[in-house]
Design a protein around this motif. Structure first.
Motif, PDB file in Angstrom:
ATOM      1  N   THR A  11       0.821  -1.172  -0.053  1.00 36.51           N
ATOM      2  CA  THR A  11      -0.177  -0.011  -0.098  1.00 36.51           C
ATOM      3  C   THR A  11       0.766   0.941  -0.110  1.00 36.51           C
ATOM      4  OG1 THR A  11      -0.276  -0.037   2.499  1.00 36.51           O
ATOM      5  CG2 THR A  11      -1.959  -1.115   1.015  1.00 36.51           C
ATOM      6  N   ARG A  12       0.516   2.134  -0.575  1.00 33.95           N
ATOM      7  CA  ARG A  12       1.243   3.668  -0.775  1.00 33.95           C
ATOM      8  C   ARG A  12       0.125   4.623  -0.255  1.00 33.95           C
ATOM      9  NH1 ARG A  12       4.257   4.810  -5.857  1.00 33.95           N
ATOM     10  NH2 ARG A  12       5.750   4.212  -4.606  1.00 33.95           N
ATOM     11  N   SER A  13       0.694   5.429   0.692  1.00 39.74           N
ATOM     12  CA  SER A  13      -0.005   6.660   1.196  1.00 39.74           C
ATOM     13  C   SER A  13      -0.052   7.784   0.207  1.00 39.74           C
ATOM     14  CB  SER A  13       0.459   7.102   2.298  1.00 39.74           C
ATOM     15  OG  SER A  13      -0.217   8.102   2.885  1.00 39.74           O
ATOM     16  N   PHE A  14      -1.374   8.269  -0.280  1.00 39.84           N
ATOM     17  CA  PHE A  14      -1.164   9.305  -1.021  1.00 39.84           C
ATOM     18  C   PHE A  14      -1.256  10.409  -0.167  1.00 39.84           C
ATOM     19  CE2 PHE A  14      -2.838   5.861  -3.744  1.00 39.84           C
ATOM     20  CZ  PHE A  14      -1.784   6.176  -4.924  1.00 39.84           C
ATOM     21  N   ASN A  15      -1.812  10.467   0.966  1.00 36.89           N
ATOM     22  CA  ASN A  15      -1.723  11.760   1.789  1.00 36.89           C
ATOM     23  C   ASN A  15      -0.117  12.015   2.402  1.00 36.89           C
ATOM     24  OD1 ASN A  15      -4.582  11.923   1.389  1.00 36.89           O
ATOM     25  ND2 ASN A  15      -4.810  10.746   3.085  1.00 36.89           N
ATOM     26  N   GLU A  16       0.663  10.943   2.493  1.00 38.94           N
ATOM     27  CA  GLU A  16       1.748  11.298   3.036  1.00 38.94           C
ATOM     28  C   GLU A  16       3.001  10.610   2.081  1.00 38.94           C
ATOM     29  OE1 GLU A  16       2.324   9.826   7.196  1.00 38.94           O
ATOM     30  OE2 GLU A  16       0.221   9.956   7.214  1.00 38.94           O
ATOM     31  N   PRO A  17       3.364  11.595   1.076  1.00 37.38           N
ATOM     32  CA  PRO A  17       4.468  10.997   0.112  1.00 37.38           C
ATOM     33  C   PRO A  17       5.686  10.242   0.752  1.00 37.38           C
ATOM     34  CG  PRO A  17       3.869  13.142  -0.379  1.00 37.38           C
ATOM     35  CD  PRO A  17       3.100  12.975   0.893  1.00 37.38           C
ATOM     36  N   GLY A  18       5.960   9.363   0.338  1.00 38.16           N
ATOM     37  CA  GLY A  18       7.280   8.575   0.780  1.00 38.16           C
ATOM     38  C   GLY A  18       6.752   7.480   1.992  1.00 38.16           C
ATOM     39  N   VAL A  19       5.381   7.361   2.295  1.00 38.12           N
ATOM     40  CA  VAL A  19       5.153   6.599   3.273  1.00 38.12           C
ATOM     41  C   VAL A  19       4.537   5.218   2.532  1.00 38.12           C
ATOM     42  CG1 VAL A  19       3.567   6.170   5.655  1.00 38.12           C
ATOM     43  CG2 VAL A  19       4.951   8.321   5.008  1.00 38.12           C
ATOM     44  N   TRP A  46     -13.565 -11.599   0.522  1.00 36.35           N
ATOM     45  CA  TRP A  46     -12.856 -10.499   0.210  1.00 36.35           C
ATOM     46  C   TRP A  46     -12.209 -10.864  -1.091  1.00 36.35           C
ATOM     47  CZ3 TRP A  46      -9.671  -6.555   3.395  1.00 36.35           C
ATOM     48  CH2 TRP A  46     -10.560  -6.270   4.487  1.00 36.35           C
ATOM     49  N   ILE A  47     -11.812  -9.669  -2.146  1.00 40.61           N
ATOM     50  CA  ILE A  47     -11.198  -9.777  -3.323  1.00 40.61           C
ATOM     51  C   ILE A  47     -10.168  -8.833  -3.166  1.00 40.61           C
ATOM     52  CG2 ILE A  47     -11.599  -9.265  -5.685  1.00 40.61           C
ATOM     53  CD1 ILE A  47     -14.628 -10.069  -5.364  1.00 40.61           C
ATOM     54  N   PHE A  48      -8.982  -9.398  -3.574  1.00 38.67           N
ATOM     55  CA  PHE A  48      -7.441  -8.659  -3.381  1.00 38.67           C
ATOM     56  C   PHE A  48      -7.102  -8.510  -4.898  1.00 38.67           C
ATOM     57  CE2 PHE A  48      -7.869 -10.987   0.378  1.00 38.67           C
ATOM     58  CZ  PHE A  48      -7.459  -9.992   1.373  1.00 38.67           C
ATOM     59  N   PRO A  49      -6.962  -7.550  -5.586  1.00 40.49           N
ATOM     60  CA  PRO A  49      -6.192  -7.443  -6.979  1.00 40.49           C
ATOM     61  C   PRO A  49      -4.780  -7.891  -6.926  1.00 40.49           C
ATOM     62  CG  PRO A  49      -6.531  -5.304  -6.006  1.00 40.49           C
ATOM     63  CD  PRO A  49      -7.045  -6.261  -4.962  1.00 40.49           C
ATOM     64  N   LEU A  50      -4.593  -8.820  -7.961  1.00 38.84           N
ATOM     65  CA  LEU A  50      -3.458  -9.376  -8.068  1.00 38.84           C
ATOM     66  C   LEU A  50      -2.032  -8.326  -8.210  1.00 38.84           C
ATOM     67  CD1 LEU A  50      -3.484 -12.514 -10.543  1.00 38.84           C
ATOM     68  CD2 LEU A  50      -2.873 -12.254  -7.993  1.00 38.84           C
ATOM     69  N   THR A  51      -2.433  -7.076  -8.743  1.00 39.42           N
ATOM     70  CA  THR A  51      -1.414  -6.260  -8.936  1.00 39.42           C
ATOM     71  C   THR A  51      -0.963  -5.438  -7.467  1.00 39.42           C
ATOM     72  OG1 THR A  51      -3.265  -4.523  -9.175  1.00 39.42           O
ATOM     73  CG2 THR A  51      -2.285  -5.659 -11.215  1.00 39.42           C
ATOM     74  N   SER A  52      -1.808  -5.436  -6.583  1.00 42.31           N
ATOM     75  CA  SER A  52      -1.406  -5.122  -5.305  1.00 42.31           C
ATOM     76  C   SER A  52      -0.611  -6.278  -4.367  1.00 42.31           C
ATOM     77  CB  SER A  52      -2.536  -4.685  -4.705  1.00 42.31           C
ATOM     78  OG  SER A  52      -3.160  -3.375  -5.288  1.00 42.31           O
ATOM     79  N   ILE A  53      -0.754  -7.537  -4.810  1.00 40.03           N
ATOM     80  CA  ILE A  53      -0.089  -8.563  -3.878  1.00 40.03           C
ATOM     81  C   ILE A  53       1.223  -8.542  -4.022  1.00 40.03           C
ATOM     82  CG2 ILE A  53      -0.083 -11.110  -3.431  1.00 40.03           C
ATOM     83  CD1 ILE A  53      -3.131 -10.860  -4.034  1.00 40.03           C
ATOM     84  N   MET A  54       2.104  -8.623  -3.000  1.00 35.57           N
ATOM     85  CA  MET A  54       3.383  -8.739  -3.140  1.00 35.57           C
ATOM     86  C   MET A  54       3.915 -10.217  -2.829  1.00 35.57           C
ATOM     87  SD  MET A  54       5.100  -5.600  -0.881  1.00 35.57           S
ATOM     88  CE  MET A  54       6.750  -6.277  -1.132  1.00 35.57           C
TER      89      MET A  54
END
Length: 68
Positions: A11-19, A46-54
């Motif tokens: 996950t990437r925070s759009f409110n806090e760049p670099g977090v 739940w449904i998880f998109p493959l593009t987000s799964i590490m």
């Protein structure tokens, strides 16, 4: 047969760049269906998109083995 796993989501925070972070979800009955992973998490589907799964780590649970 019940398949337990841990799904790691980036996950990437759009409110806090670099977090950035990696969230961990312990799921039951997961399966890959096209471009998503469907699983039960906390009793709900739940449904998880493959593009987000590490990564996905399958867990071995002794109580689900069938003893002959």
């Amino acid at each position: 047969m019940m398949t337990k796993a841990v799904i790691f989501i980036y996950t990437r925070s759009f409110n806090e760049p670099g977090v950035d972070s990696v969230d961990r979800y312990e799921v039951d009955d997961y399966r890959i269906n096209g471009s998503v992973v469907e699983a039960k998490y906390c009793g709900e589907k739940w449904i998880f998109p493959l593009t987000s799964i590490m990564g996905i780590e399958e867990l071995k649970d002794e109580k689900f083995k069938v003893l002959a």
